[in-house]
Motif scaffolding. Structure first.
Motif, PDB file in Angstrom:
ATOM      1  N   LYS A 156     -34.214  -4.848  17.679  1.00  0.00           N
ATOM      2  CA  LYS A 156     -32.994  -5.622  17.808  1.00  0.00           C
ATOM      3  C   LYS A 156     -31.913  -4.803  18.497  1.00  0.00           C
ATOM      4  O   LYS A 156     -31.183  -5.300  19.356  1.00  0.00           O
ATOM      5  CB  LYS A 156     -32.520  -6.067  16.426  1.00  0.00           C
ATOM      6  CG  LYS A 156     -31.240  -6.896  16.449  1.00  0.00           C
ATOM      7  CD  LYS A 156     -30.827  -7.286  15.037  1.00  0.00           C
ATOM      8  CE  LYS A 156     -29.509  -8.056  15.059  1.00  0.00           C
ATOM      9  NZ  LYS A 156     -29.056  -8.411  13.693  1.00  0.00           N
ATOM     10  N   LYS A 157     -31.799  -3.538  18.128  1.00  0.00           N
ATOM     11  CA  LYS A 157     -30.792  -2.670  18.732  1.00  0.00           C
ATOM     12  C   LYS A 157     -31.081  -2.450  20.220  1.00  0.00           C
ATOM     13  O   LYS A 157     -30.152  -2.429  21.039  1.00  0.00           O
ATOM     14  CB  LYS A 157     -30.752  -1.327  17.999  1.00  0.00           C
ATOM     15  CG  LYS A 157     -29.709  -0.354  18.531  1.00  0.00           C
ATOM     16  CD  LYS A 157     -28.295  -0.894  18.396  1.00  0.00           C
ATOM     17  CE  LYS A 157     -27.282   0.110  18.914  1.00  0.00           C
ATOM     18  NZ  LYS A 157     -25.915  -0.422  18.896  1.00  0.00           N
ATOM     19  N   GLN A 158     -32.351  -2.313  20.588  1.00  0.00           N
ATOM     20  CA  GLN A 158     -32.699  -2.148  22.000  1.00  0.00           C
ATOM     21  C   GLN A 158     -32.269  -3.365  22.814  1.00  0.00           C
ATOM     22  O   GLN A 158     -31.813  -3.237  23.951  1.00  0.00           O
ATOM     23  CB  GLN A 158     -34.202  -1.927  22.150  1.00  0.00           C
ATOM     24  CG  GLN A 158     -34.660  -0.542  21.730  1.00  0.00           C
ATOM     25  CD  GLN A 158     -36.137  -0.336  21.992  1.00  0.00           C
ATOM     26  OE1 GLN A 158     -36.957  -1.204  21.689  1.00  0.00           O
ATOM     27  NE2 GLN A 158     -36.479   0.805  22.569  1.00  0.00           N
ATOM     28  N   GLU A 159     -32.396  -4.533  22.234  1.00  0.00           N
ATOM     29  CA  GLU A 159     -32.003  -5.763  22.919  1.00  0.00           C
ATOM     30  C   GLU A 159     -30.495  -5.859  23.085  1.00  0.00           C
ATOM     31  O   GLU A 159     -29.999  -6.554  23.962  1.00  0.00           O
ATOM     32  CB  GLU A 159     -32.515  -6.978  22.135  1.00  0.00           C
ATOM     33  CG  GLU A 159     -34.029  -7.100  22.133  1.00  0.00           C
ATOM     34  CD  GLU A 159     -34.520  -8.140  21.136  1.00  0.00           C
ATOM     35  OE1 GLU A 159     -33.658  -8.798  20.512  1.00  0.00           O
ATOM     36  OE2 GLU A 159     -35.742  -8.272  20.975  1.00  0.00           O
ATOM     37  N   ASN A 160     -29.755  -5.160  22.217  1.00  0.00           N
ATOM     38  CA  ASN A 160     -28.290  -5.212  22.241  1.00  0.00           C
ATOM     39  C   ASN A 160     -27.696  -3.839  22.497  1.00  0.00           C
ATOM     40  O   ASN A 160     -26.647  -3.495  21.969  1.00  0.00           O
ATOM     41  CB  ASN A 160     -27.769  -5.753  20.909  1.00  0.00           C
ATOM     42  CG  ASN A 160     -28.171  -7.186  20.663  1.00  0.00           C
ATOM     43  OD1 ASN A 160     -27.575  -8.103  21.192  1.00  0.00           O
ATOM     44  ND2 ASN A 160     -29.200  -7.371  19.855  1.00  0.00           N
ATOM     45  N   GLU A 161     -28.375  -3.023  23.317  1.00  0.00           N
ATOM     46  CA  GLU A 161     -27.968  -1.632  23.448  1.00  0.00           C
ATOM     47  C   GLU A 161     -26.592  -1.452  24.071  1.00  0.00           C
ATOM     48  O   GLU A 161     -25.952  -0.415  23.884  1.00  0.00           O
ATOM     49  CB  GLU A 161     -29.004  -0.848  24.255  1.00  0.00           C
ATOM     50  CG  GLU A 161     -29.154  -1.287  25.697  1.00  0.00           C
ATOM     51  CD  GLU A 161     -30.149  -0.407  26.444  1.00  0.00           C
ATOM     52  OE1 GLU A 161     -30.158   0.803  26.169  1.00  0.00           O
ATOM     53  OE2 GLU A 161     -30.901  -0.922  27.267  1.00  0.00           O
ATOM     54  N   LEU A 162     -26.093  -2.450  24.787  1.00  0.00           N
ATOM     55  CA  LEU A 162     -24.759  -2.326  25.369  1.00  0.00           C
ATOM     56  C   LEU A 162     -23.668  -2.646  24.356  1.00  0.00           C
ATOM     57  O   LEU A 162     -22.504  -2.339  24.581  1.00  0.00           O
ATOM     58  CB  LEU A 162     -24.632  -3.250  26.587  1.00  0.00           C
ATOM     59  CG  LEU A 162     -25.537  -2.908  27.769  1.00  0.00           C
ATOM     60  CD1 LEU A 162     -25.293  -3.894  28.911  1.00  0.00           C
ATOM     61  CD2 LEU A 162     -25.303  -1.494  28.246  1.00  0.00           C
ATOM     62  N   ASP A 163     -24.072  -3.246  23.227  1.00  0.00           N
ATOM     63  CA  ASP A 163     -23.095  -3.589  22.186  1.00  0.00           C
ATOM     64  C   ASP A 163     -23.163  -2.539  21.093  1.00  0.00           C
ATOM     65  O   ASP A 163     -24.009  -2.585  20.210  1.00  0.00           O
ATOM     66  CB  ASP A 163     -23.420  -4.977  21.622  1.00  0.00           C
ATOM     67  CG  ASP A 163     -22.435  -5.392  20.541  1.00  0.00           C
ATOM     68  OD1 ASP A 163     -21.470  -4.638  20.306  1.00  0.00           O
ATOM     69  OD2 ASP A 163     -22.641  -6.458  19.930  1.00  0.00           O
ATOM     70  N   GLU A 164     -22.269  -1.584  21.159  1.00  0.00           N
ATOM     71  CA  GLU A 164     -22.303  -0.470  20.208  1.00  0.00           C
ATOM     72  C   GLU A 164     -21.950  -0.896  18.782  1.00  0.00           C
ATOM     73  O   GLU A 164     -22.169  -0.154  17.839  1.00  0.00           O
ATOM     74  CB  GLU A 164     -21.345   0.641  20.667  1.00  0.00           C
ATOM     75  CG  GLU A 164     -21.883   1.443  21.833  1.00  0.00           C
ATOM     76  CD  GLU A 164     -23.202   2.124  21.541  1.00  0.00           C
ATOM     77  OE1 GLU A 164     -23.393   2.632  20.414  1.00  0.00           O
ATOM     78  OE2 GLU A 164     -24.062   2.145  22.419  1.00  0.00           O
ATOM     79  N   SER A 165     -21.399  -2.103  18.631  1.00  0.00           N
ATOM     80  CA  SER A 165     -21.062  -2.566  17.288  1.00  0.00           C
ATOM     81  C   SER A 165     -22.209  -3.332  16.640  1.00  0.00           C
ATOM     82  O   SER A 165     -22.115  -3.745  15.492  1.00  0.00           O
ATOM     83  CB  SER A 165     -19.833  -3.479  17.334  1.00  0.00           C
ATOM     84  OG  SER A 165     -20.139  -4.674  18.035  1.00  0.00           O
TER      85      SER A 165
END
Length: 304
Positions: A156-165
């Motif tokens: 999930k974090k890889q999919e949203n890696e540009l969103d640091e929050s």
């Protein structure tokens, strides 16, 4: 010997959402916290050292897949597990820490060996692993650290890696203790941030930021957004507020948390002073935490 003793432990603060916790899940976490707390408490009740009590408690948490330390550590960007830990003796101000160590079941055990068997404070990366191997500490294959929960969080974090929050998954574990001889100690262990890169190291192994103990003041173990805790030097700040401004533990913790809040830092901490008073403040939605006193009173909480 004054026969006063106390211990507090934490299993992390941060992205805990109450609505995701069914009664069964809450019960599982509370059982794990109780088991770790009782392991450390047993040592203190029998006149053991604070260092032994908190190392034992933290090792219990490292072996539990629920927490972001040891077996339940989050995945880094390379798909592996990079672990940090620190321990400090309030009597001597001796400390030991490891950062970026991989493949060993108990980073806190290695950190204590750094403190007691070398002239160093902090070992990192391959050097820390070489030292742990030389000391004969138990190694583990990559699948020992794998859990479905952490794997899915990583994806999930890889999919949203540009969103640091997006779901940073704080979950450091730690313990602080006062033994019957009046000695304080603190220990912290973590897998860090999900999908962390470039050998990132947080506050946990940084003495004074995430971990600190001094018999004259207090012992502190922090959890949360490590970069902010480093910038605020939270653990040492609490000790200084007690030593130099004669604040109570409660007021010192509150002041340090206010300073953290001013730079948008999120997380919490556990702290104990030389009289056995305990504080467990946090500014996130929840924090896995538990404590026990000489009186036999035990407190185990996740949210309010």
């Amino acid at each position: 010997m004054n026969d006063q003793f106390a211990i507090a432990i934490h299993g992390g603060a941060g992205t805990l959402h109450r609505e995701r916790f069914s009664p069964d899940v809450v019960q599982q976490y509370e059982k794990a916290l109780r088991q770790a707390l009782q392991a450390g408490l047993h040592i203190l009740q029998n006149g053991g050292r604070s260092l032994d009590a908190l190392e034992t408690a933290v090792r219990e948490l490292e072996e539990c897949p629920f927490f972001n330390a040891g077996r339940g550590a989050v995945f880094n960007a390379d798909g592996g597990h990079s672990l940090d830990a620190a321990i400090m003796d309030g009597r001597t101000l001796a400390a030991g820490a490891v950062a970026g160590i991989s493949g060993f079941k108990s980073p806190i055990q290695v950190a204590r060996a750094v403190m007691e068997k070398t002239r160093y404070v902090l070992l990192s990366g391959q050097g820390a692993a070489d030292f742990a191997r030389d000391q004969g500490f138990e190694e583990a294959a990559a699948d020992y650290f794998y859990t479905d929960l952490r794997y899915h969080q990583w994806k999930k974090k890889q999919e949203n890696e540009l969103d640091e929050s997006a779901d940073l998954n704080f979950g450091t574990v730690g313990a602080v203790a006062l033994d019957k001889n009046g000695n304080l100690a603190a220990a912290t262990s973590t897998g860090g941030l999900t999908n962390k890169r470039y050998g990132r190291v947080g506050d946990s192994p940084i003495i004074g930021s995430g971990t600190y103990a001094n018999n004259n003041t207090c012992a502190v173990s922090c959890t949360g957004d490590g970069e902010h805790f480093i910038r605020s030097v939270v653990a040492y700040d609490i000790s200084c507020l007690i030593e130099y401004k004669q604040l109570t533990l409660r007021d010192a913790c509150a002041f340090a948390m206010q300073r953290l809040q001013k730079i948008d830092g999120t997380g919490g901490l556990i702290a104990i002073d030389r009289w056995g008073n305990i504080q467990m403040p946090y500014n996130s939605e929840g924090m896995y935490r538990a404590c026990a006193y000489t009186s036999g009173e035990i407190e185990i909480k996740i949210f309010e």
